[in-house]
Design a protein around this motif. Structure first.
Motif, mmCIF file in Angstrom:
data_model
loop_
_atom_site.group_PDB
_atom_site.id
_atom_site.type_symbol
_atom_site.label_atom_id
_atom_site.label_comp_id
_atom_site.label_asym_id
_atom_site.label_seq_id
_atom_site.Cartn_x
_atom_site.Cartn_y
_atom_site.Cartn_z
ATOM 1 N N GLN A 145 57.355 -61.490 38.733
ATOM 2 C CA GLN A 145 56.769 -62.477 37.839
ATOM 3 C C GLN A 145 55.299 -62.665 38.180
ATOM 4 O O GLN A 145 54.919 -62.664 39.350
ATOM 5 N N VAL A 146 54.469 -62.833 37.149
ATOM 6 C CA VAL A 146 53.032 -63.015 37.366
ATOM 7 C C VAL A 146 52.503 -64.108 36.453
ATOM 8 O O VAL A 146 53.004 -64.312 35.343
ATOM 9 N N GLU A 147 51.487 -64.803 36.942
ATOM 10 C CA GLU A 147 50.795 -65.786 36.123
ATOM 11 C C GLU A 147 49.904 -65.061 35.131
ATOM 12 O O GLU A 147 49.294 -64.033 35.458
ATOM 13 N N ALA A 148 49.814 -65.591 33.928
ATOM 14 C CA ALA A 148 49.049 -64.929 32.865
ATOM 15 C C ALA A 148 48.188 -65.945 32.130
ATOM 16 O O ALA A 148 48.699 -66.911 31.566
ATOM 17 N N THR A 149 46.887 -65.698 32.148
ATOM 18 C CA THR A 149 45.927 -66.556 31.462
ATOM 19 C C THR A 149 45.519 -65.888 30.158
ATOM 20 O O THR A 149 44.918 -64.817 30.167
ATOM 21 N N HIS A 150 45.873 -66.514 29.052
ATOM 22 C CA HIS A 150 45.646 -65.938 27.718
ATOM 23 C C HIS A 150 44.425 -66.569 27.049
ATOM 24 O O HIS A 150 44.218 -67.780 27.141
ATOM 25 N N TRP A 183 47.509 -53.899 34.244
ATOM 26 C CA TRP A 183 47.202 -53.981 35.679
ATOM 27 C C TRP A 183 48.356 -54.697 36.360
ATOM 28 O O TRP A 183 48.592 -55.874 36.125
ATOM 29 N N GLN A 184 49.080 -53.982 37.212
ATOM 30 C CA GLN A 184 50.176 -54.577 37.969
ATOM 31 C C GLN A 184 49.594 -55.270 39.199
ATOM 32 O O GLN A 184 49.782 -54.842 40.332
ATOM 33 N N TYR A 185 48.939 -56.379 38.966
ATOM 34 C CA TYR A 185 48.171 -57.010 40.037
ATOM 35 C C TYR A 185 49.042 -57.693 41.085
ATOM 36 O O TYR A 185 48.558 -58.063 42.154
ATOM 37 N N ILE A 224 44.577 -61.023 28.138
ATOM 38 C CA ILE A 224 45.210 -61.715 29.257
ATOM 39 C C ILE A 224 44.494 -61.367 30.557
ATOM 40 O O ILE A 224 44.237 -60.191 30.845
ATOM 41 N N PHE A 225 44.202 -62.402 31.347
ATOM 42 C CA PHE A 225 43.580 -62.255 32.648
ATOM 43 C C PHE A 225 44.483 -62.862 33.722
ATOM 44 O O PHE A 225 45.431 -63.590 33.409
ATOM 45 N N ASP A 226 44.178 -62.549 34.984
ATOM 46 C CA ASP A 226 44.986 -63.111 36.063
ATOM 47 C C ASP A 226 44.665 -64.579 36.316
ATOM 48 O O ASP A 226 45.470 -65.310 36.886
ATOM 49 N N ARG A 251 40.443 -60.695 36.579
ATOM 50 C CA ARG A 251 40.851 -59.332 36.261
ATOM 51 C C ARG A 251 41.550 -59.294 34.899
ATOM 52 O O ARG A 251 42.449 -60.084 34.635
ATOM 53 N N LEU A 252 41.126 -58.367 34.047
ATOM 54 C CA LEU A 252 41.782 -58.154 32.755
ATOM 55 C C LEU A 252 43.101 -57.437 33.011
ATOM 56 O O LEU A 252 43.121 -56.326 33.526
#
Length: 233
Positions: free
Chosen positions: A62-67, A154-156, A81-83, A90-91
């Motif tokens: 699970q990752v946080e997503a800033t839209h 990007w699998q950050y 979407i950015f981190d 990061r895009l």
């Protein structure tokens, strides 16, 4: 100093921060572009949302997503979407959001790529930081019936560089699926309360999910893979 010059100064300062360490000629171009070039598609993305995605084939990732989104037409939003929400963010991906009517018209194979937003909205996990409560409530009353197709480039959560191919992402559909520690950390960072958001949205009607969405709930899912094919001349 005028308001316009103050905004320009902040943009230049942010660009300078991001460009620190780059060759001087690159930084000069970045500063000039940031100050002088119109960027209409980016400027139109006026809606800022924060939520969480999971990989379509693994709930534990699970990752946080800033839209940042624009309502392109009545049945379609598009988002980058950015981190996080920061100048050096990061895009990490894109998301398309469509109406329920449009989703129901999709071919069955296409529907497997899409997720519903009913739980993200009703649970309070999806938020619009800084927006007044009444305006946010009205926005999510519309969004609760929509469907999204999301790919992360990007699998950050795993890599410090955008390796590999885009990965299909999904959204939570029930309580207990989201990582509570991640949600609590997000809430502290943004100064919000997911629990209070949930309470404030209790009066938003919860729609029935259209068949075909959230394909992973069946126990089978789809995910992107890299395949070698013949090149056509």
């Amino acid at each position: 100093m005028t308001a316009a010059s103050a905004v320009l100064g902040r943009k230049v300062a942010a660009a300078a921060k991001v460009g620190a360490g780059h060759p001087l000629k690159h930084r000069a171009l970045d500063l000039a572009a940031g100050a002088l070039q119109p960027k209409y598609p980016l400027a139109a993305m006026s809606t800022y949302l924060n939520g969480f995605h999971m990989y379509a084939d693994e709930m534990g990732r699970q990752v946080e997503a800033t839209h940042f989104c624009v309502h392109l037409r009545h049945d379609l939003h598009q988002c980058v979407i950015f981190d996080r929400n920061a100048p050096d963010a990061r895009l990490i991906g894109i998301e398309y959001i469509i109406s329920e009517d449009r989703f129901r018209e999709l071919p069955d194979d296409e529907k497997r790529l899409w997720h519903s937003h009913h739980h993200e909205v009703k649970s309070g996990v999806l938020v619009a930081p800084g927006v007044p409560e009444l305006a946010e409530h009205a926005y999510f009353t519309d969004l609760v019936t929509t469907y999204g197709k999301t790919f992360h480039t990007w699998q950050y959560d795993r890599d410090d560089f955008p390796y590999g191919i885009p990965q299909l992402m999904m959204a939570f559909t029930e309580d207990g699926q989201a990582d509570e520690a991640m949600v609590e950390a997000r809430d502290r960072e943004l100064g919000i309360s997911t629990a209070r958001k949930r309470e404030h949205r209790a009066d938003i009607p919860e729609p029935d999910v259209a068949p075909g969405a959230n394909s992973w709930e069946s126990g089978r899912t789809v995910q992107t893979r890299l395949a070698e094919v013949d090149f056509k001349r």
